[in-house]
Motif scaffolding. Structure first.
Motif, short mmCIF file in Angstrom:
data_model
loop_
_atom_site.label_atom_id
_atom_site.label_comp_id
_atom_site.label_asym_id
_atom_site.label_seq_id
_atom_site.Cartn_x
_atom_site.Cartn_y
_atom_site.Cartn_z
N ASP A 1 -3.05 -8.03 8.02
CA ASP A 1 -1.91 -7.35 7.38
C ASP A 1 -2.30 -6.73 6.05
O ASP A 1 -1.79 -5.68 5.67
CB ASP A 1 -0.76 -8.34 7.14
CG ASP A 1 -0.14 -8.77 8.45
OD1 ASP A 1 -0.28 -8.03 9.45
OD2 ASP A 1 0.48 -9.86 8.49
N PHE A 2 -3.22 -7.40 5.34
CA PHE A 2 -3.62 -6.87 4.04
C PHE A 2 -4.35 -5.53 4.20
O PHE A 2 -4.07 -4.56 3.50
CB PHE A 2 -4.51 -7.87 3.28
CG PHE A 2 -5.00 -7.31 1.98
CD1 PHE A 2 -4.15 -7.23 0.89
CD2 PHE A 2 -6.29 -6.82 1.85
CE1 PHE A 2 -4.59 -6.67 -0.31
CE2 PHE A 2 -6.74 -6.27 0.66
CZ PHE A 2 -5.87 -6.19 -0.43
N GLN B 1 -5.05 -16.07 2.63
CA GLN B 1 -4.11 -14.99 2.33
C GLN B 1 -4.49 -14.22 1.07
O GLN B 1 -5.00 -14.79 0.11
CB GLN B 1 -2.71 -15.58 2.14
CG GLN B 1 -2.27 -16.44 3.31
CD GLN B 1 -1.05 -15.89 3.99
OE1 GLN B 1 -0.13 -15.41 3.33
NE2 GLN B 1 -1.00 -15.95 5.31
N LYS C 1 -0.57 -12.01 2.32
CA LYS C 1 -0.78 -11.42 3.65
C LYS C 1 -2.11 -11.93 4.21
O LYS C 1 -3.05 -12.15 3.46
CB LYS C 1 -0.87 -9.89 3.55
CG LYS C 1 0.38 -9.22 2.97
CD LYS C 1 0.15 -7.72 2.85
CE LYS C 1 1.17 -7.02 1.99
NZ LYS C 1 2.57 -7.28 2.20
N TRP D 1 -1.81 -2.90 5.13
CA TRP D 1 -0.95 -2.54 4.00
C TRP D 1 -1.72 -1.74 2.95
O TRP D 1 -1.27 -0.71 2.46
CB TRP D 1 -0.36 -3.82 3.39
CG TRP D 1 0.42 -3.56 2.13
CD1 TRP D 1 1.72 -3.18 2.04
CD2 TRP D 1 -0.08 -3.66 0.78
NE1 TRP D 1 2.07 -3.02 0.72
CE2 TRP D 1 0.99 -3.31 -0.07
CE3 TRP D 1 -1.31 -4.00 0.22
CZ2 TRP D 1 0.87 -3.30 -1.46
CZ3 TRP D 1 -1.44 -3.98 -1.16
CH2 TRP D 1 -0.35 -3.64 -1.99
#
Ligand code: PFF
Length: 453
Positions: A381-382, A373, A377, A385
């Protein structure tokens, strides 16, 4: 219309007006509308998110899109070189855009790959109205190892083939057929979804804002979604309009494209959210939402009809995704061609190989690598984002600041009105938006979204 020769070197051009609108709308309408908008609305409290999203589209979408069109058409260059030519101090905006395109393309094809995979799943009849069954089907695909990577590769290859062929031959032709068909299918599916028993609850969730849910984070998500969905803030529309002839009415295009994009997003929301509620699926499940709810809607139509519509839907979703990822790839590729003087084929190939490696990481982060992560995230997702909630709004901020404050009002006016030959009654309003309103909204939302205010 005839192909027209452009500035010093002969650059490819859109051959017709409608071709450009469709290509720009094709870039805008994609997974952002059908996959991302509904799931973000589901995650962020529905109505409040949708309301702020609409405000962003109307106030920022139009103004920024026009700003990008003006820059692109004026310079006839892709974003980095466009800024370099106009004002060297702003070159970083173009570079940031290329970076954003690159990052988005590091996970977008994974979702495109899921969509291609679903065409085959539906052919095989793998769909059901049962949340548990659908959850399992999606989980097995997205959390798998070889299978999602395989489908991502297939999806990327489709992109490579089209972009390698250049603008008018590939992108323009493809967009003209796909967009209208997609629209028609969505309307049919919305009707099916809202007539399911219990669907009203979902419509209310989508359209009645609960203001207690309007937090800084929700607003940033909505702002990022507006940028992502309209393909703004990263020079994509600069790049596309750089292939545009001097006769095009930019103002009209900057109204039509966001209008089309937003209608598709709202239709997608009306297709997915009511059915999700009616069939008892989880609204807050995130990126899997379309891939579990939509097949379930088909399942309610019976095995044969459901299958036919299902195949059509995922074919169209794939095509909508393609017209968007083509434009993302084009941002990177045209940078390498215009700025680094690479040959088109080489640029496409090398970029795609790197993107494929990023996509593998993004795909595995939904499964075996989910433990890895970055600021809470996973990789997928990172990337999403970082590009959408940070790079695009920051890019948009500087693009409007440039047009509003640095370029020079007269020069902007000459370009946007095609040398005074088209009317633009609210020119001053638009300049005001670029000078103050848009930058201030973006700055405030950014600061509150990342927790600074
Ligand atoms: N607008 C596309 C979508 O909604 O799927 C995604 C996208 C394309 C974002 C091109 C940014 C961009 F430059």
């Amino acid at each position: 219309m005839e192909k027209q020769p452009t500035t010093e070197k002969s650059r490819d051009q859109f051959v017709s007006r409608i071709g450009f609108i469709f290509a720009a709308a094709g870039s805008a309408v994609g997974l952002g509308n059908i996959w991302r908008f509904p799931y973000l609305a589901g995650l962020n409290g529905g109505g409040a998110f949708v309301l702020f999203y609409l405000i962003c589209v109307i106030v920022i979408g139009f103004g920024l899109m026009l700003a990008e069109f003006v820059i692109g058409r004026h310079t006839q260059l892709s974003s980095v070189d466009a800024f370099k030519k106009l004002d060297k101090r702003f070159t970083f905006v173009g570079v940031m855009g290329v970076l954003a395109a690159f990052i988005i393309m590091g996970y977008y094809p994974v979702v495109g790959g899921w969509s291609v995979a679903y065409i085959f799943k539906i052919v095989l009849g793998e769909f059901s109205t049962e949340p548990a069954v659908m959850g399992e089907i999606f989980g097995a695909l997205s959390g798998g190892i070889m299978s999602p990577i395989f489908w991502t590769a297939i999806y990327l290859i489709m992109n490579i083939v089209i972009v390698a062929k250049g603008i008018s031959a590939g992108i323009e032709k493809a967009s003209k057929i796909m967009m209208p068909t997609l629209f028609a299918l969505l309307v049919i599916l919305v009707i099916r979804s809202v007539t399911l028993p219990g669907a009203m609850e979902g419509l209310r969730y989508l359209f009645v804002p609960d203001f207690s849910k309007m937090t800084g984070e929700v607003m940033l998500a909505a702002l990022g979604q507006a940028f992502f969905s309209l393909s703004l803030g990263m020079g994509c529309m600069i790049t596309y309009s750089s292939y545009l002839s001097k006769k095009e009415n930019l103002v009209q295009s900057a109204i039509i494209v966001p209008a089309m994009d937003t209608s598709v997003a709202l239709l997608a929301g009306m297709m997915i959210i009511p059915a999700t509620v009616a069939l008892g699926f989880d609204l807050g499940q995130g990126p899997g939402l379309v891939f579990v709810t939509v097949p379930a809607i088909f399942a309610t139509m019976g095995p044969v009809v459901g299958r036919i519509f299902g195949i059509l839907f995922f074919v169209l979703l794939t095509l909508a995704a393609l017209t968007s990822s083509l434009s993302l790839l084009e941002v990177v590729v045209s940078y390498l061609i215009d700025n680094r003087k690479w040959e088109r084929k080489r640029a496409v190939m090398i970029t795609s190989i790197i993107l494929f490696l990023m996509c593998i990481a993004a795909s595995l982060s939904m499964g075996i690598w989910s433990g890895f992560q970055i600021i809470g995230k996973n990789i997928f997702d990172f990337l999403d984002w970082f590009a959408n909630s940070l790079l695009l709004p920051i890019g948009g901020l500087f693009i409007t600041l440039y047009v509003g404050w640095f370029w020079g009002k007269d020069k902007v006016k000459t370009e946007v009105t095609n040398n005074e030959s088209v009317k633009f009654a609210i020119f001053n309003v638009w300049m005001f938006l670029c000078k103050f309103v848009i930058p201030i909204i973006i700055a405030l939302v950014l600061l509150s979204g990342i927790g600074i205010i």
